[in-house]
Write an enzyme that holds these catalytic residues in place. Structure first.
Site, PDB file in Angstrom:
ATOM      1  N   VAL A  24       0.932  -1.013   0.042  1.00 24.80           N
ATOM      2  CA  VAL A  24      -0.071  -0.058   0.036  1.00 24.80           C
ATOM      3  C   VAL A  24       0.925   1.383   0.202  1.00 24.80           C
ATOM      4  CG1 VAL A  24      -1.660   1.235   1.377  1.00 24.80           C
ATOM      5  CG2 VAL A  24      -1.955  -1.007   1.049  1.00 24.80           C
ATOM      6  N   GLY A 197     -11.142  -1.330   6.576  1.00 21.89           N
ATOM      7  CA  GLY A 197      -9.621  -1.381   6.081  1.00 21.89           C
ATOM      8  C   GLY A 197      -9.092  -0.758   7.086  1.00 21.89           C
ATOM      9  N   LYS A 215       6.523   3.435  18.436  1.00 18.10           N
ATOM     10  CA  LYS A 215       6.423   4.687  18.042  1.00 18.10           C
ATOM     11  C   LYS A 215       6.727   5.548  19.316  1.00 18.10           C
ATOM     12  CE  LYS A 215       2.951   3.959  14.729  1.00 18.10           C
ATOM     13  NZ  LYS A 215       1.581   4.157  14.144  1.00 18.10           N
ATOM     14  N   GLY A 317      -2.100   5.169   6.232  1.00 16.51           N
ATOM     15  CA  GLY A 317      -2.639   4.764   4.756  1.00 16.51           C
ATOM     16  C   GLY A 317      -1.396   5.004   3.890  1.00 16.51           C
TER      17      GLY A 317
END
Length: 447
Positions: A24, A197, A215, A317
């Site tokens: 992606v 998703g 993170k 994303g």
């Protein structure tokens, strides 16, 4: 002679870019490199040439990626030796670690989105970058399109960061937000996130806090100039958060968020150090982070001179993450054109990593107790014995429909105290003869 000719030791020679991964994010990076080629050349001062894309299977249909199919290769080992910049969006520890080390040994700078690798073995990668005189950039590893690492590393370089409070996982924020707005339960909301998703088929890394912990380690390392590994981060996920917890937060005009909390603090022995934790917590609706909805991310930074800063945007994303990758690529390419490199690891402070027991927070505690005189006094004594001050108490009486027995639900919110003292209080309550059940315990942050 133009400025670009004067400052560019490469002349018209292109900057060669190798891409590891074409999922992606990788496909978005490849597309942006092609579609923005002219702009990138103008911004960098030299053309950018994509020399190869390492994939697992060459024969897979990738017609949506606008590149010459001949660029796809399964030989990543060879590819990383033919580039000036290697972009890694494969993820995981191995083979990514070996490939990046080989790339740097071959003289290539690295741009990566691999938070797991950096949180586990960042110092090894930085040492390799220093030895080779190349860059290691990873803006995309923390908050997608949100620029947070570069501002902390460069814009706040003259300030002292004291605390970083962040929502750094879009999946968990989506789940908790939907639980808050719809009243749905955890499992139902995770299924919705998967259908849209936002969550993987196996959402463990997200909902159990592993992604956020990696993170948090990167943010803490940068903020406090101290090496913090993912294993140093105290971690609790959101799988035990119930609709009742969400409702309890609403009753206080709070919301529940999975927070990454990195702060400079002082331990119980007086030692100044770094506390890093990831866990669900209630936060007042008046706090800026409470308004972060859906799958968005936000990082709230507190610094001595700058005060409070907030960075907000899409945290995941294909396109948002690819934009962060491209930003790093442009910065690194400019360094190559100018004949220099950017800032490397800053770990000079070398502060100790404090135990979670030294961190200071507030608790929201729900108890099921007997409804009779003296119960509240005994509960209050448990708090007094551990040195924890009570801020508020709410009581709700209910009657068992079958036995007719009266029970009470006590909801107690504490003042700030150390995690160790609060944990000892909860243990004492659980052992108390007047407490039938410690129904729920949740931290309260941001007050």
């Amino acid at each position: 002679m133009s400025m670009s000719e004067h400052t560019n030791p490469l002349g018209d020679k292109p900057i060669r870019v190798a891409l590891l991964g074409c999922g992606v994010v990788g496909s978005s990076v490849a597309r942006m490199l092609v579609e923005s080629a002219d702009d990138l050349r103008a911004r960098i001062g030299a053309p950018v040439e994509l020399v190869g894309i390492a994939v697992r299977r060459v024969g897979k249909d990738r017609s949506d990626v606008p590149v010459d199919p001949a660029l796809f290769t399964t030989d990543a080992e060879d590819l990383v030796t033919r580039a000036d910049i290697v972009v890694e969006v494969v993820g995981g520890i191995d083979p990514a670690r070996g490939l990046l080390l080989k790339a740097m040994e071959s003289g290539a700078s690295v741009v990566t989105a691999n938070k797991a690798l950096l949180a586990e073995d960042g110092p090894t990668l930085y040492a390799a970058a220093d030895a080779a005189g190349v860059d290691l950039y990873y803006e995309a590893a923390v908050a997608g399109a949100i620029p947070i690492l570069r501002p902390m590393r460069e814009s706040l370089a003259g300030d002292d960061v004291t605390k970083v409070l962040g929502i750094v996982n879009g999946t968990t924020n989506f789940v908790l937000d939907k639980m808050d707005t719809t009243g749905a339960g955890f499992e139902e909301t995770v299924a919705q996130a998967q259908a849209l998703g936002y969550a993987e088929a196996d959402p463990t890394a997200d909902v159990e806090g592993f992604d956020a912990a990696a993170k948090a380690a990167l943010l803490a390392s940068l903020a406090f100039h101290t090496r913090v590994k993912g294993a140093d981060v105290f971690r609790e996920g959101i799988s035990d958060v119930t609709a009742a917890d969400i409702a309890a937060a609403k009753a206080m005009d709070h919301v529940v968020k999975l927070l990454a909390i990195c702060e400079r603090t002082t331990g119980q022995n007086g030692t100044s150090g770094v506390s890093v934790r990831v866990h669900p917590a209630m936060i007042a609706r008046t706090h800026p982070l409470a308004s972060v909805r859906d799958a968005y991310n936000a990082v709230f930074v507190e610094a001595s001179a700058a005060g409070q800063l907030m960075f907000y945007g899409r945290g995941a994303g294909g396109d948002p993450t690819a934009l962060a990758v491209l930003g790093d690529l442009v910065a690194v390419a400019r360094h190559i054109v100018a004949g220099g490199r950017g800032p490397g690891e800053s770990a000079y402070a070398d502060l100790p990593i404090l135990d979670v027991g030294d961190s200071v927070t507030r608790y929201h505690i729900s108890l099921d107790v007997e409804d009779r005189p003296g119960v509240l006094a005994q509960v209050a004594q448990a708090f007094a014995d551990t040195g924890v001050s009570i801020e508020t108490v709410r009581q709700h009486i209910r009657t068992n429909s079958s036995s007719g027995e009266a029970r009470a639900n006590l909801v107690i919110v504490t003042h700030a105290a150390t995690e160790a003292a609060l944990a000892a209080t909860v243990d004492a309550l659980a052992a108390s003869e007047v407490v039938a059940e410690v129904v729920s315990v949740m931290r309260v942050e941001g007050a």
